[in-house]
Design an enzyme around this catalytic site. Structure first.
Site, PDB file in Angstrom:
ATOM      1  N   HIS A 106      -8.416   1.064  -3.926  1.00 28.09           N
ATOM      2  CA  HIS A 106      -9.326   0.796  -2.817  1.00 28.09           C
ATOM      3  C   HIS A 106     -10.008   2.102  -2.443  1.00 28.09           C
ATOM      4  CE1 HIS A 106      -9.581  -0.525   1.727  1.00 28.09           C
ATOM      5  NE2 HIS A 106     -10.773  -0.424   1.164  1.00 28.09           N
ATOM      6  N   GLY A 159       1.210  -2.310   4.101  1.00 27.01           N
ATOM      7  CA  GLY A 159       1.770  -0.967   4.009  1.00 27.01           C
ATOM      8  C   GLY A 159       3.001  -0.833   4.869  1.00 27.01           C
ATOM      9  N   SER A 160       2.798  -0.679   6.159  1.00 25.87           N
ATOM     10  CA  SER A 160       3.935  -0.439   7.050  1.00 25.87           C
ATOM     11  C   SER A 160       4.932  -1.596   7.033  1.00 25.87           C
ATOM     12  CB  SER A 160       3.436  -0.149   8.471  1.00 25.87           C
ATOM     13  OG  SER A 160       2.354  -0.970   8.812  1.00 25.87           O
ATOM     14  N   HIS A 186      -1.211  -1.287  -4.319  1.00 25.32           N
ATOM     15  CA  HIS A 186      -2.492  -0.982  -3.673  1.00 25.32           C
ATOM     16  C   HIS A 186      -2.560   0.522  -3.375  1.00 25.32           C
ATOM     17  CE1 HIS A 186      -6.011  -2.160  -1.198  1.00 25.32           C
ATOM     18  NE2 HIS A 186      -5.597  -1.261  -0.319  1.00 25.32           N
ATOM     19  N   GLY A 212      -0.754   1.010   9.672  1.00 23.33           N
ATOM     20  CA  GLY A 212      -0.058   0.737  10.931  1.00 23.33           C
ATOM     21  C   GLY A 212      -0.930   0.304  12.090  1.00 23.33           C
ATOM     22  N   MET A 241      -9.079   7.907   0.324  1.00 24.41           N
ATOM     23  CA  MET A 241      -9.902   8.205   1.509  1.00 24.41           C
ATOM     24  C   MET A 241     -10.476   9.612   1.383  1.00 24.41           C
ATOM     25  SD  MET A 241      -7.482   6.723   4.511  1.00 24.41           S
ATOM     26  CE  MET A 241      -6.622   5.141   4.345  1.00 24.41           C
ATOM     27  N   ASP A 249      -6.565  -6.809   3.925  1.00 21.23           N
ATOM     28  CA  ASP A 249      -6.022  -5.456   4.024  1.00 21.23           C
ATOM     29  C   ASP A 249      -6.017  -4.992   5.474  1.00 21.23           C
ATOM     30  OD1 ASP A 249      -5.127  -2.934   3.493  1.00 21.23           O
ATOM     31  OD2 ASP A 249      -6.899  -2.286   2.384  1.00 21.23           O
ATOM     32  N   GLY A 250      -4.814  -4.815   6.025  1.00 24.92           N
ATOM     33  CA  GLY A 250      -4.667  -4.226   7.348  1.00 24.92           C
ATOM     34  C   GLY A 250      -3.902  -5.104   8.311  1.00 24.92           C
ATOM     35  N   GLY A 286      -8.906   3.475   7.297  1.00 26.66           N
ATOM     36  CA  GLY A 286      -8.621   4.879   7.581  1.00 26.66           C
ATOM     37  C   GLY A 286      -7.151   5.186   7.805  1.00 26.66           C
ATOM     38  N   PHE A 287      -6.430   4.215   8.354  1.00 26.64           N
ATOM     39  CA  PHE A 287      -5.033   4.480   8.696  1.00 26.64           C
ATOM     40  C   PHE A 287      -4.177   3.246   8.486  1.00 26.64           C
ATOM     41  CE2 PHE A 287      -7.819   7.087  11.282  1.00 26.64           C
ATOM     42  CZ  PHE A 287      -7.340   8.362  11.010  1.00 26.64           C
ATOM     43  N   MET A 323     -12.212   4.208  -0.269  1.00 26.27           N
ATOM     44  CA  MET A 323     -12.848   4.364   1.044  1.00 26.27           C
ATOM     45  C   MET A 323     -13.554   5.707   1.008  1.00 26.27           C
ATOM     46  SD  MET A 323      -9.671   2.808   3.183  1.00 26.27           S
ATOM     47  CE  MET A 323      -8.561   3.048   1.795  1.00 26.27           C
ATOM     48  N   MET A 347     -11.316  -6.454   5.189  1.00 21.21           N
ATOM     49  CA  MET A 347     -10.537  -5.522   6.012  1.00 21.21           C
ATOM     50  C   MET A 347     -10.228  -6.169   7.352  1.00 21.21           C
ATOM     51  SD  MET A 347     -10.157  -2.840   4.112  1.00 21.21           S
ATOM     52  CE  MET A 347      -9.228  -1.954   5.356  1.00 21.21           C
ATOM     53  N   ASP A 403      -4.765   3.552  -1.791  1.00 21.26           N
ATOM     54  CA  ASP A 403      -5.827   3.820  -0.819  1.00 21.26           C
ATOM     55  C   ASP A 403      -6.382   5.230  -0.970  1.00 21.26           C
ATOM     56  OD1 ASP A 403      -6.041   1.402   0.782  1.00 21.26           O
ATOM     57  OD2 ASP A 403      -3.998   1.816   1.453  1.00 21.26           O
ATOM     58  N   SER A 408       0.852  -1.197   0.000  1.00 20.27           N
ATOM     59  CA  SER A 408       0.000   0.000   0.000  1.00 20.27           C
ATOM     60  C   SER A 408       0.882   1.239   0.000  1.00 20.27           C
ATOM     61  CB  SER A 408      -0.889   0.019   1.235  1.00 20.27           C
ATOM     62  OG  SER A 408      -1.425   1.325   1.386  1.00 20.27           O
TER      63      SER A 408
HETATM   64  C1  DX5 Z   1      -6.284   1.003   5.712  1.00 24.38           C
HETATM   65  C2  DX5 Z   1      -5.827   0.837   4.290  1.00 24.38           C
HETATM   66  C3  DX5 Z   1      -4.736  -0.159   4.171  1.00 24.38           C
HETATM   67  C4  DX5 Z   1      -3.478   0.255   4.894  1.00 24.38           C
HETATM   68  C5  DX5 Z   1      -2.723  -0.965   5.300  1.00 24.38           C
HETATM   69  O1  DX5 Z   1      -7.375   1.864   5.743  1.00 24.38           O
HETATM   70  O2  DX5 Z   1      -6.888   0.422   3.469  1.00 24.38           O
HETATM   71  O3  DX5 Z   1      -4.471  -0.473   2.821  1.00 24.38           O
HETATM   72  O4  DX5 Z   1      -2.661   1.075   4.132  1.00 24.38           O
HETATM   73  O5  DX5 Z   1      -1.648  -0.555   6.072  1.00 24.38           O
HETATM   74  P1  DX5 Z   1      -0.908  -1.532   7.086  1.00 24.38           P
HETATM   75  O6  DX5 Z   1      -0.379  -2.672   6.287  1.00 24.38           O
HETATM   76  O7  DX5 Z   1       0.144  -0.672   7.657  1.00 24.38           O
HETATM   77  O8  DX5 Z   1      -1.949  -1.973   8.080  1.00 24.38           O
HETATM   78 ZN    ZN Z   2      -6.479  -0.475   1.436  1.00 25.10          ZN
END
Ligand code: DX5
Ligand code: ZN
Length: 230
Positions: free
Chosen positions: A71, A200-201, A38, A150, A42, A178-179, A147-148, A73, A142, A40, A13
């Site tokens: 994705h 992501g992280s 990916h 990490g 928002m 995802d997440g 939303g975030f 959101m 999910m 994101d 991500s």
């Molecule tokens: C959350 C996003 C994810 C997010 C995943 O709202 O949809 O794609 O970036 O990040 P990590 O892998 O850090 O949980």
């Molecule tokens: Zn996502």
């Protein structure tokens, strides 16, 4: 996109990338083994955070040689589908919870020439997925509240993925997670039936465009853990 298969695919991500350097970051993660990218989106309304819209997605498109997995959101979704399709999305995922007419939204995504993804929040059940199975190419489960980046992986979603995998049967539908995906949580989901792992992280930690090798090590660690659990 290449033809359908259930091999493990790692989808970093770019929410965790350097926002001032998306082009270089994308080229770095693809060179280091990413299968999909990916993206994101928002809106500060459906989720309590804001990222970017169609012009940014269009600007990064030429840098993506693999699959651009968008994705959304956002709510409402329908007024923006054509813009994201024209920006070059391969997959567009909309949330089950984003409005009363998800069936119409999924029709519009395929109508715009994209693969249709259905994203579901941790608090939502699978009952509403049943009548949508023949119009989707991907379900994004999910494992955090969107939303975030990490956040911590929500373990109750493992059973949801097992049930979903059985519902899907031999239909060509990807299960994306995802997440909170790490080398520790990825195997739980690979064993349950997931094939696309967003991270992501856990992908971007320790690396940079000047020092991209950690991206590759992170991707390989997640992939190896997931494949071993199959
Ligand atoms: C959350 C996003 C994810 C997010 C995943 O709202 O949809 O794609 O970036 O990040 P990590 O892998 O850090 O949980
Ligand atoms: Zn996502």
């Amino acid at each position: 996109m290449t033809s359908f298969d259930r091999s493990i695919k790692i989808a970093p991500s770019i929410l965790s990338a350097d926002f001032a350097n998306f082009g270089q970051e994308i080229r770095a993660i693809e060179a280091q083994g990413a299968d999909w990218v990916h993206v994101d989106v928002m809106d500060g309304h459906f989720v309590p955070n804001l990222t970017f819209g169609p012009p940014l997605v269009k600007a990064i498109r030429p840098h993506i040689k693999t699959v651009m997995d968008v994705h959304l959101m956002i709510s409402p979704v329908d007024p923006y589908i054509d813009a994201f399709a024209e920006a070059g999305a391969d997959v567009i995922s909309a949330h089950l919870e984003a409005g009363p007419h998800i069936h119409r939204t999924l029709q519009a995504i395929r109508g715009a020439g994209c693969k249709a993804g259905l994203a579901i929040n941790p608090g939502s059940g699978l009952d509403d997925v049943e009548y949508l199975l023949d119009m989707i190419d991907l379900v994004c489960v999910m494992t955090v509240n969107p939303g975030f980046g990490g956040q911590k992986f929500i373990h109750s979603q493992i059973d949801k993925v097992k049930t979903l995998r059985a519902m899907i049967g031999d239909r060509p539908i990807h299960i994306e997670i995802d997440g909170g995906i790490t080398p520790e949580t990825a195997p739980l989901m690979a064993a349950a039936g997931a094939d696309v792992l967003v991270a992501g992280s856990a992908v971007f930690k320790g690396g940079s465009v000047e020092n991209p090798a950690p991206y590759g090590a992170n991707i390989r660690a997640i992939r190896a853990a997931a494949e071993a659990a199959r």
